[in-house]
Design an enzyme around this catalytic site. Structure first.
Site, PDB file in Angstrom:
ATOM      1  N   TYR A 152      14.731-118.663  19.217  1.00 14.49           N
ATOM      2  CA  TYR A 152      14.661-117.243  19.068  1.00 14.49           C
ATOM      3  C   TYR A 152      15.410-116.984  17.733  1.00 14.49           C
ATOM      4  O   TYR A 152      14.730-116.341  16.706  1.00 14.49           O
ATOM      5  CB  TYR A 152      15.536-116.485  20.058  1.00 14.49           C
ATOM      6  CG  TYR A 152      15.316-114.922  20.082  1.00 14.49           C
ATOM      7  CD1 TYR A 152      14.038-114.342  19.949  1.00 14.49           C
ATOM      8  CD2 TYR A 152      16.403-114.455  19.716  1.00 14.49           C
ATOM      9  CE1 TYR A 152      14.065-112.868  19.989  1.00 14.49           C
ATOM     10  CE2 TYR A 152      16.465-112.926  19.859  1.00 14.49           C
ATOM     11  CZ  TYR A 152      15.329-112.273  20.042  1.00 14.49           C
ATOM     12  OH  TYR A 152      15.216-110.917  19.835  1.00 14.49           O
ATOM     13  N   ASP A 153      16.748-117.500  17.625  1.00 12.24           N
ATOM     14  CA  ASP A 153      17.290-117.476  16.391  1.00 12.24           C
ATOM     15  C   ASP A 153      16.637-117.585  15.253  1.00 12.24           C
ATOM     16  O   ASP A 153      16.340-116.976  14.016  1.00 12.24           O
ATOM     17  CB  ASP A 153      18.744-117.927  16.256  1.00 12.24           C
ATOM     18  CG  ASP A 153      19.446-117.695  17.468  1.00 12.24           C
ATOM     19  OD1 ASP A 153      19.112-116.847  18.344  1.00 12.24           O
ATOM     20  OD2 ASP A 153      20.789-118.056  17.619  1.00 12.24           O
ATOM     21  N   LYS A 156      13.254-116.000  14.389  1.00 11.84           N
ATOM     22  CA  LYS A 156      13.459-114.533  13.532  1.00 11.84           C
ATOM     23  C   LYS A 156      13.696-114.976  12.336  1.00 11.84           C
ATOM     24  O   LYS A 156      13.423-114.310  11.448  1.00 11.84           O
ATOM     25  CB  LYS A 156      14.264-113.644  14.384  1.00 11.84           C
ATOM     26  CG  LYS A 156      14.043-113.357  15.804  1.00 11.84           C
ATOM     27  CD  LYS A 156      12.826-112.196  15.563  1.00 11.84           C
ATOM     28  CE  LYS A 156      12.543-111.544  17.000  1.00 11.84           C
ATOM     29  NZ  LYS A 156      11.521-110.793  16.831  1.00 11.84           N
ATOM     30  N   ARG A 193      19.105-110.242  31.006  1.00  8.74           N
ATOM     31  CA  ARG A 193      20.321-109.718  30.187  1.00  8.74           C
ATOM     32  C   ARG A 193      21.210-108.746  30.926  1.00  8.74           C
ATOM     33  O   ARG A 193      21.300-108.426  31.952  1.00  8.74           O
ATOM     34  CB  ARG A 193      19.691-108.717  28.984  1.00  8.74           C
ATOM     35  CG  ARG A 193      18.941-109.682  28.036  1.00  8.74           C
ATOM     36  CD  ARG A 193      18.477-108.816  26.925  1.00  8.74           C
ATOM     37  NE  ARG A 193      17.045-108.231  27.164  1.00  8.74           N
ATOM     38  CZ  ARG A 193      16.339-107.851  26.430  1.00  8.74           C
ATOM     39  NH1 ARG A 193      16.773-107.717  25.266  1.00  8.74           N
ATOM     40  NH2 ARG A 193      15.052-107.528  26.828  1.00  8.74           N
ATOM     41  N   VAL A 194      22.658-108.786  30.261  1.00  5.24           N
ATOM     42  CA  VAL A 194      23.602-108.242  30.957  1.00  5.24           C
ATOM     43  C   VAL A 194      23.616-106.963  31.537  1.00  5.24           C
ATOM     44  O   VAL A 194      23.833-106.560  32.610  1.00  5.24           O
ATOM     45  CB  VAL A 194      25.024-108.280  30.124  1.00  5.24           C
ATOM     46  CG1 VAL A 194      24.805-107.431  28.758  1.00  5.24           C
ATOM     47  CG2 VAL A 194      25.972-108.340  30.757  1.00  5.24           C
ATOM     48  N   TYR A 211      29.846-114.254  32.572  1.00  4.07           N
ATOM     49  CA  TYR A 211      29.777-115.437  32.030  1.00  4.07           C
ATOM     50  C   TYR A 211      30.580-115.784  31.409  1.00  4.07           C
ATOM     51  O   TYR A 211      31.123-115.097  30.338  1.00  4.07           O
ATOM     52  CB  TYR A 211      28.343-115.440  31.260  1.00  4.07           C
ATOM     53  CG  TYR A 211      27.098-115.196  31.987  1.00  4.07           C
ATOM     54  CD1 TYR A 211      27.043-115.174  33.445  1.00  4.07           C
ATOM     55  CD2 TYR A 211      25.991-115.039  31.350  1.00  4.07           C
ATOM     56  CE1 TYR A 211      25.775-114.929  34.187  1.00  4.07           C
ATOM     57  CE2 TYR A 211      24.669-114.895  32.025  1.00  4.07           C
ATOM     58  CZ  TYR A 211      24.564-114.620  33.391  1.00  4.07           C
ATOM     59  OH  TYR A 211      23.275-114.659  34.220  1.00  4.07           O
ATOM     60  N   GLY A 214      34.409-113.562  29.840  1.00  9.05           N
ATOM     61  CA  GLY A 214      34.122-112.198  29.714  1.00  9.05           C
ATOM     62  C   GLY A 214      34.925-111.290  28.398  1.00  9.05           C
ATOM     63  O   GLY A 214      34.723-110.290  28.295  1.00  9.05           O
ATOM     64  N   ARG A 218      29.913-107.450  22.952  1.00  5.97           N
ATOM     65  CA  ARG A 218      28.490-107.004  22.367  1.00  5.97           C
ATOM     66  C   ARG A 218      28.826-105.407  21.920  1.00  5.97           C
ATOM     67  O   ARG A 218      29.642-104.699  22.568  1.00  5.97           O
ATOM     68  CB  ARG A 218      27.699-106.953  23.644  1.00  5.97           C
ATOM     69  CG  ARG A 218      27.238-108.639  23.977  1.00  5.97           C
ATOM     70  CD  ARG A 218      26.424-109.464  22.752  1.00  5.97           C
ATOM     71  NE  ARG A 218      26.119-110.743  22.982  1.00  5.97           N
ATOM     72  CZ  ARG A 218      26.651-111.650  22.993  1.00  5.97           C
ATOM     73  NH1 ARG A 218      28.042-111.541  22.512  1.00  5.97           N
ATOM     74  NH2 ARG A 218      26.155-112.982  23.298  1.00  5.97           N
ATOM     75  N   ASP A 280      26.304-119.100  23.097  1.00  5.43           N
ATOM     76  CA  ASP A 280      26.579-117.621  23.301  1.00  5.43           C
ATOM     77  C   ASP A 280      27.704-117.045  22.406  1.00  5.43           C
ATOM     78  O   ASP A 280      28.529-117.572  22.401  1.00  5.43           O
ATOM     79  CB  ASP A 280      27.177-117.478  24.774  1.00  5.43           C
ATOM     80  CG  ASP A 280      26.920-115.994  25.280  1.00  5.43           C
ATOM     81  OD1 ASP A 280      26.207-115.908  26.285  1.00  5.43           O
ATOM     82  OD2 ASP A 280      27.617-115.058  24.733  1.00  5.43           O
TER      83      ASP A 280
HETATM   84  N1  UDP Z   1      26.277-111.932  30.420  1.00  5.97           N
HETATM   85  C1  UDP Z   1      27.141-111.772  31.529  1.00  5.97           C
HETATM   86  N2  UDP Z   1      26.370-111.566  32.755  1.00  5.97           N
HETATM   87  C2  UDP Z   1      25.094-111.713  32.877  1.00  5.97           C
HETATM   88  C3  UDP Z   1      24.276-111.628  31.930  1.00  5.97           C
HETATM   89  C4  UDP Z   1      24.850-111.875  30.529  1.00  5.97           C
HETATM   90  O1  UDP Z   1      28.464-111.997  31.293  1.00  5.97           O
HETATM   91  O2  UDP Z   1      24.736-111.569  34.004  1.00  5.97           O
HETATM   92  C5  UDP Z   1      26.928-112.030  28.914  1.00  5.97           C
HETATM   93  C6  UDP Z   1      26.115-113.208  28.068  1.00  5.97           C
HETATM   94  O3  UDP Z   1      26.827-114.494  28.177  1.00  5.97           O
HETATM   95  C7  UDP Z   1      26.348-112.608  26.644  1.00  5.97           C
HETATM   96  C8  UDP Z   1      26.311-111.102  26.968  1.00  5.97           C
HETATM   97  O4  UDP Z   1      26.598-110.884  28.531  1.00  5.97           O
HETATM   98  O5  UDP Z   1      27.740-112.900  26.393  1.00  5.97           O
HETATM   99  C9  UDP Z   1      25.210-110.432  26.631  1.00  5.97           C
HETATM  100  O6  UDP Z   1      24.175-111.204  27.186  1.00  5.97           O
HETATM  101  P1  UDP Z   1      22.665-110.785  27.059  1.00  5.97           P
HETATM  102  O7  UDP Z   1      21.899-111.959  27.859  1.00  5.97           O
HETATM  103  O8  UDP Z   1      22.482-109.285  27.571  1.00  5.97           O
HETATM  104  O9  UDP Z   1      22.073-110.893  25.505  1.00  5.97           O
HETATM  105  P2  UDP Z   1      22.586-111.613  24.201  1.00  5.97           P
HETATM  106  O10 UDP Z   1      23.561-110.490  23.454  1.00  5.97           O
HETATM  107  O11 UDP Z   1      23.290-112.850  24.524  1.00  5.97           O
HETATM  108  O12 UDP Z   1      21.459-111.818  23.474  1.00  5.97           O
END
Ligand code: UDP
Length: 320
Positions: A152-153, A156, A193-194, A211, A214, A218, A280
């Site tokens: 992805y990175d 893009k 996603r989170v 994950y 914490g 973001r 991450d």
């Molecule tokens: N994350 C989390 N729990 C989840 C899904 C994601 O703690 O159930 C964390 C993930 O490790 C990251 C952040 O939330 O640090 C955002 O993750 P996401 O997959 O939404 O998108 P990213 O910003 O990593 O592309």
């Protein structure tokens, strides 16, 4: 005659909200999508109006031309075709690379043939795990080129480089937009996603899966704000060759975010730890000074309001 926009990946989450906005602004839209992560349901409001929104099943990694699509003209080509959640782009790693390489090349070629503007949906992931915060557009990033997120990175980053070369070599009017953790209605429950994870878990009375420790951060941008930024960057004159961060500069740790989701959902916070995925990023926050100055744009929807709207839409979904 109304302007026509062509949106590669137009059935995806953010793109489908852009379709709504463009139609509301009086434009006609042609959507190309192979539905690997997008869905016709995202375009449900438009299915009865094929004269305004035409949906063509097309893998953008396969060849396409104005002739093959039956297109006589277009004002803007948007390249938004790519899996975007870590779960999906890992599962579809090669498809993600080709959508960003061949799909972007196909979109640029189409824009050139139709004398159209080209808008690339890029990502804060081009900054990787950044050494500076907030991240301005001038920051080059810190990306692992062979890691699990590289499809992805680097996909893009290649798409950005290709887009800029078409601007330099062919004087194509291009704009590159880097999105930062956009959320809102129509996010898939199973997208990984989170935001959808925490909302689904809170509504099911389950612990929220945090994950790592914490403490990673973001910055979450509600989709109507995101689409307003995209619309301005795509339609204002004299922005050719510019890159814009489109995101909300309000930054939270994932633990803080879990607390806010629980509060807005009206449930007590419980969490369960899970391993941090490889590479991450530890922090992410956009510098939006350029978008403020040149687009007159900044986010307006607060995190709590945006979450309330998103949670309301998740609650109204039929049970799985
Ligand atoms: N994350 C989390 N729990 C989840 C899904 C994601 O703690 O159930 C964390 C993930 O490790 C990251 C952040 O939330 O640090 C955002 O993750 P996401 O997959 O939404 O998108 P990213 O910003 O990593 O592309």
């Amino acid at each position: 005659m109304p302007d026509t926009a062509v949106i590669l990946g137009g059935a995806g989450f953010i793109a489908s909200h852009l379709v709504d906005r463009l139609v509301a602004e009086g434009q006609n839209v042609v959507v190309l999508d192979n539905f690997c992560t997008g869905s016709r349901a995202n375009l449900a409001d438009h299915l009865a109006h094929p004269d305004r929104v035409r949906i063509i099943q097309q893998d953008v990694s396969e060849p396409f031309t104005a002739e093959s699509l039956g297109l006589a003209d277009a004002a803007t080509v948007y390249q938004m075709a790519s899996p975007a959640s870590p779960v999906h782009y890992r599962r579809l790693s090669l498809e993600t690379l080709t959508a960003n390489a061949l799909g972007t090349l196909g979109g640029l070629t189409l824009a050139q043939a139709l004398h159209a503007r080209f808008v690339l949906a890029s990502t804060s992931e081009v900054y990787g795990d950044p050494e500076m915060s907030p991240q301005p557009e001038t920051y080059w990033g810190r990306v692992n080129p062979i890691g699990e997120r590289a499809c992805y990175d680097e996909g893009k980053r290649f798409a950005e480089a290709l887009t800029m070369e078409w601007h330099r070599r062919h004087q194509l009017d291009v704009r590159i937009l880097r999105f930062f953790n956009c959320y809102g209605p129509r996010m898939q429950t199973e997208d990984g996603r989170v935001v959808p994870n925490f909302i689904s878990q809170a509504l099911a009375g389950e612990p929220l899966t945090v994950y790592g420790d914490g403490h990673q951060t973001r910055s979450f941008c509600y989709v109507s704000d995101e689409v307003d930024g995209i619309y301005r960057a795509a339609t204002l004159p004299d922005l050719g060759g510019l890159v814009f961060n489109i995101g909300n500069p309000e930054e939270h740790t994932i633990l803080e975010f879990a607390q806010i989701v629980a509060e807005v959902a009206g449930v007590p916070l419980t969490t369960v730890g899970k391993p941090l995925p490889p590479d991450d990023p530890t922090r992410r926050r956009p510098d939006i000074a350029r978008a403020r100055r040149l687009l007159g744009w900044e986010p307006e929807v607060s995190l709590r309001d945006g979450l309330l709207r998103t949670i309301t839409e998740f609650r109204a979904r039929p049970p799985a």
